[in-house]
Design a protein around this motif. Structure first.
Motif, short mmCIF file in Angstrom:
data_model
loop_
_atom_site.label_atom_id
_atom_site.label_comp_id
_atom_site.label_asym_id
_atom_site.label_seq_id
_atom_site.Cartn_x
_atom_site.Cartn_y
_atom_site.Cartn_z
N UNK A 1 5.42 -31.81 35.25
CA UNK A 1 4.06 -31.64 35.92
C UNK A 1 2.89 -31.52 34.87
N UNK A 2 3.09 -30.56 34.05
CA UNK A 2 2.07 -30.31 33.19
C UNK A 2 1.94 -30.95 31.62
N UNK A 3 3.21 -31.42 31.46
CA UNK A 3 3.05 -32.08 30.10
C UNK A 3 3.02 -33.70 30.41
N UNK A 4 3.63 -34.20 31.37
CA UNK A 4 3.80 -35.45 31.62
C UNK A 4 5.02 -36.35 31.17
N UNK A 5 5.71 -35.71 30.36
CA UNK A 5 7.09 -36.45 29.72
C UNK A 5 8.03 -36.65 31.02
N UNK A 6 8.98 -37.63 30.70
CA UNK A 6 9.75 -37.95 31.80
C UNK A 6 10.76 -36.93 32.11
N UNK A 7 11.27 -36.69 33.38
CA UNK A 7 12.14 -35.78 33.58
C UNK A 7 13.57 -35.55 32.54
N UNK A 8 14.07 -36.75 32.34
CA UNK A 8 14.94 -36.92 31.59
C UNK A 8 14.78 -36.19 30.30
N UNK A 9 13.68 -36.68 29.77
CA UNK A 9 12.97 -35.87 28.44
C UNK A 9 12.83 -34.41 28.29
N UNK A 10 12.44 -33.94 29.61
CA UNK A 10 12.23 -32.55 29.51
C UNK A 10 13.63 -31.75 29.61
N UNK A 11 14.49 -32.43 30.37
CA UNK A 11 15.85 -31.90 30.38
C UNK A 11 16.45 -32.04 28.99
N UNK A 12 16.07 -33.13 28.23
CA UNK A 12 16.73 -33.08 26.82
C UNK A 12 16.09 -32.01 25.87
N UNK A 13 14.77 -31.88 26.09
CA UNK A 13 14.09 -30.56 25.32
C UNK A 13 14.72 -29.46 25.57
N UNK A 14 15.08 -29.07 26.84
CA UNK A 14 15.56 -28.02 27.41
C UNK A 14 17.02 -27.63 26.61
N UNK A 15 17.78 -28.88 26.52
CA UNK A 15 19.23 -28.75 26.00
C UNK A 15 19.03 -28.19 24.48
N UNK A 16 18.13 -29.04 23.92
CA UNK A 16 17.80 -28.69 22.37
C UNK A 16 17.43 -27.25 22.26
N UNK A 17 16.55 -26.71 23.28
CA UNK A 17 16.27 -25.31 23.34
C UNK A 17 17.42 -24.38 23.52
N UNK A 18 18.28 -24.69 24.45
CA UNK A 18 19.33 -24.04 24.75
C UNK A 18 20.42 -23.97 23.74
N UNK A 19 20.48 -24.67 22.66
CA UNK A 19 21.21 -24.59 21.49
C UNK A 19 20.93 -23.35 20.55
N UNK A 20 19.71 -23.09 20.84
CA UNK A 20 18.98 -21.80 20.06
C UNK A 20 19.57 -20.66 20.57
N UNK A 21 19.68 -20.57 22.03
CA UNK A 21 20.27 -19.33 22.63
C UNK A 21 21.67 -19.40 22.47
N UNK A 22 22.41 -20.39 22.51
CA UNK A 22 23.68 -20.42 22.36
C UNK A 22 24.04 -19.73 20.62
N UNK A 23 23.19 -20.12 19.88
CA UNK A 23 23.48 -20.05 18.30
C UNK A 23 22.94 -18.36 18.36
N UNK A 24 22.00 -17.78 19.24
CA UNK A 24 21.69 -16.60 18.92
C UNK A 24 22.69 -15.63 19.52
#
Ligand code: NAD
Length: 492
Positions: free
Chosen positions: A87-110
């Protein structure tokens, strides 16, 4: 109209709203966002300092538990988070989920923080003497993030900074600030103590107050090159450690032996995904030898099949760009390209006349150093094609570029790929991989004007950046072994 709250000391806090947040797919104002002034920055730094003292003494298992729970909460709230981002950035829902998945990798690493914070121990370095090292948190970290990854980039910083025992003040992009506030709420739900993670909104003035504040110890910044340079120079002048990641112009070199269908698919995905608003997007395809015409045909044929539309429409391949001003800037690059001798093979700028901030896919053939469409980071759905005669010309072009974030080579020749990865002055290299964002256990960072400061972000360098080393030398002498000796201590 909704005003995006701050998140301070575990509470949503209202502020005076001055900046506008748009829905880029409609062009309508979605929300207001407040601007933190010097007084508020002061208050929040005091809260974070206080919280950092307690959090730095928390057990490693308590920190691990918080991060494990955060991971689970982010997975459970993935749909909601993606909707906020779209809603605020404009990217597709699939792309937003992809970015979250890559962010989650950092939580898993931490979550592996017990391993990452391990020190060394050397027994008997001298007679009766042992040495061990520990890493301690730096204190309060200011995290300043760009609009293009409203959850992934905050997670790049936050996960490792909190795991290391620091408090964090996140200043998200004022253009899509809501994901950061939702992250703060989920961290609270995960059990993070009050004041360890805070969200402050604002503009350049707010950032300057953070950069100059004596209560901030370290700055992690991701954004455009001119601001990254300013953040680095100001932050270090005020005695802080700073890592400031900047902009990019990423080349994709296609050698004559490459599979051109694979290369064309990669150029489309990496050039137009997220409307080209990725710091690792491919913006120049470098066609080596005689592959140029065939490659342009294959890329064009694929571009004609792309669907541009709102991010919440599942049929859209990519959505709008972030603001009207940014859209108009992109349109100008395409409009002025012919006067530089560039051929506009596909012109998607007619999309700019529709509601929302859309630009369709554009292909510019014949870009070269010295032309604005080559030299500048356009940060939109505009792919350039440069034609060079030899492999050496391609390497020279990549290395002469002011940026050094990412680069890719497409070839079937292992020796050429290996040589390329050794010869280019770029931080992240893909071999038949167009967007080589490292997994979370390797650090992310460019060279040249893509990074100011020596520390890459996340992964092992992230833990090193958010901690300070101590080395403890220990002896338990017997009284009979103690003597006066003013010579410099020796190990032998
Ligand atoms: P930006 O530089 O405009 O803003 C980034 C942050 O800095 C925001 O929080 C903003 O409020 C703040 N800011 C803006 N102007 C400022 C100023 N004059 N002084 C102090 N702070 C200021 O970047 P953006 O447009 O939000 O993001 C896009 C840029 O970020 C692109 O250049 C892209 O390549 C880059 N980027 C780089 C990486 C990377 O890892 N290297 C990753 C994502 C984005």
């Amino acid at each position: 109209m909704r005003t995006v709250p701050y998140f301070i000391n575990d509470e949503r806090v209202d502020g005076e709203g001055d900046l506008l947040v748009y829905n880029p797919a409609t062009g309508e104002v979605n929300a207001h966002v407040p601007i933190a002034d010097a007084q508020l920055v002061d208050n929040v730094v005091a809260i974070a300092r206080n919280a950092a003292t307690t959090w730095s003494n928390s057990s490693l298992s308590q920190r691990t538990n918080v991060l494990f729970t955060l991971r689970q909460l982010l997975v459970e709230h993935a749909d909601e988070m993606a909707a906020i981002i779209t809603q605020e950035h404009g990217k597709t829902i699939a792309d937003a989920k992809g970015e979250l998945a890559r962010g989650l990798e950092n939580v898993e690493y931490a979550c592996g923080l017990i391993e990452h914070l391990k020190g060394d121990f050397s027994s008997q370095v001298a007679d009766g003497v042992d040495v061990h090292s520990v890493r301690e948190p730096v204190g309060v970290v200011a995290a300043i993030t760009p609009f293009n990854f409203p959850i992934m980039v905050p997670l790049w910083m936050t996960a490792n900074a909190i795991a290391s025992g620091n408090a964090v003040i996140l200043k998200p992009s004022e253009r899509d600030p809501s994901a950061a506030v939702r992250l703060a709420e989920l961290l609270k739900e995960a059990g993070l103590p009050a004041g360890v993670f805070n969200v402050l909104h604002g503009n350049a003035d707010t950032v300057t107050q953070l950069l100059e504040h004596p209560g901030i110890d370290a700055i992690s910044f991701v954004g455009s090159t001119p601001v990254a340079r300013h953040v680095y120079l100001t932050g270090t002048a005020h005695g802080k450690r700073v890592q400031a990641l900047g902009g990019a112009k990423n080349h994709m070199v296609v050698l004559p032996d490459a599979d051109l269908d694979i290369a064309a698919n990669a150029a489309i995905n990496a050039g137009f995904g997220s409307a080209g608003e990725r710091c690792m997007a491919i913006s120049v395809v470098v066609a080596v030898g005689d592959v140029g015409d065939k490659l342009v045909d294959k890329i064009t044929e694929r571009m004609d099949r792309l669907t541009v539309g709102p991010g919440d429409d599942a049929t859209s391949d990519f959505g709008p760009v972030i603001t009207k001003e940014h859209r108009d800037r992109i349109v100008n690059y395409v409009a002025s390209a012919p006067s530089d001798g560039i051929t506009v093979v596909r012109d998607g700028t007619s999309w700019a006349s529709k509601p929302g901030f859309f630009v369709g896919p554009c292909l510019l053939d014949g870009v070269k150093p010295g032309m604005k469409a080559y030299d500048d980071e356009i940060f939109g759905p505009v792919l350039g094609v440069a034609r060079v005669a030899t492999y050496a010309d391609a390497v020279a072009m990549v290395n002469a570029n002011q940026y050094g974030n990412g680069v890719a080579i497409f070839t079937r020749d292992g020796n050429a790929a290996r040589l390329f990865s050794r010869e280019v002055t770029v931080g992240m290299i893909g071999v038949n991989v167009p967007i080589p964002v490292p997994v979370a256990s390797y650090s992310f960072g460019g060279w040249k004007n893509s990074l100011f400061g020596h520390s890459h972000i996340y992964g092992p360098e992230g833990f090193a950046f958010y901690t300070r080393a101590k080395v403890v030398t220990t002896r338990w002498p017997l009284p009979s072994e103690s003597q006066i000796d003013l010579g410099f201590p020796r190990t032998r």
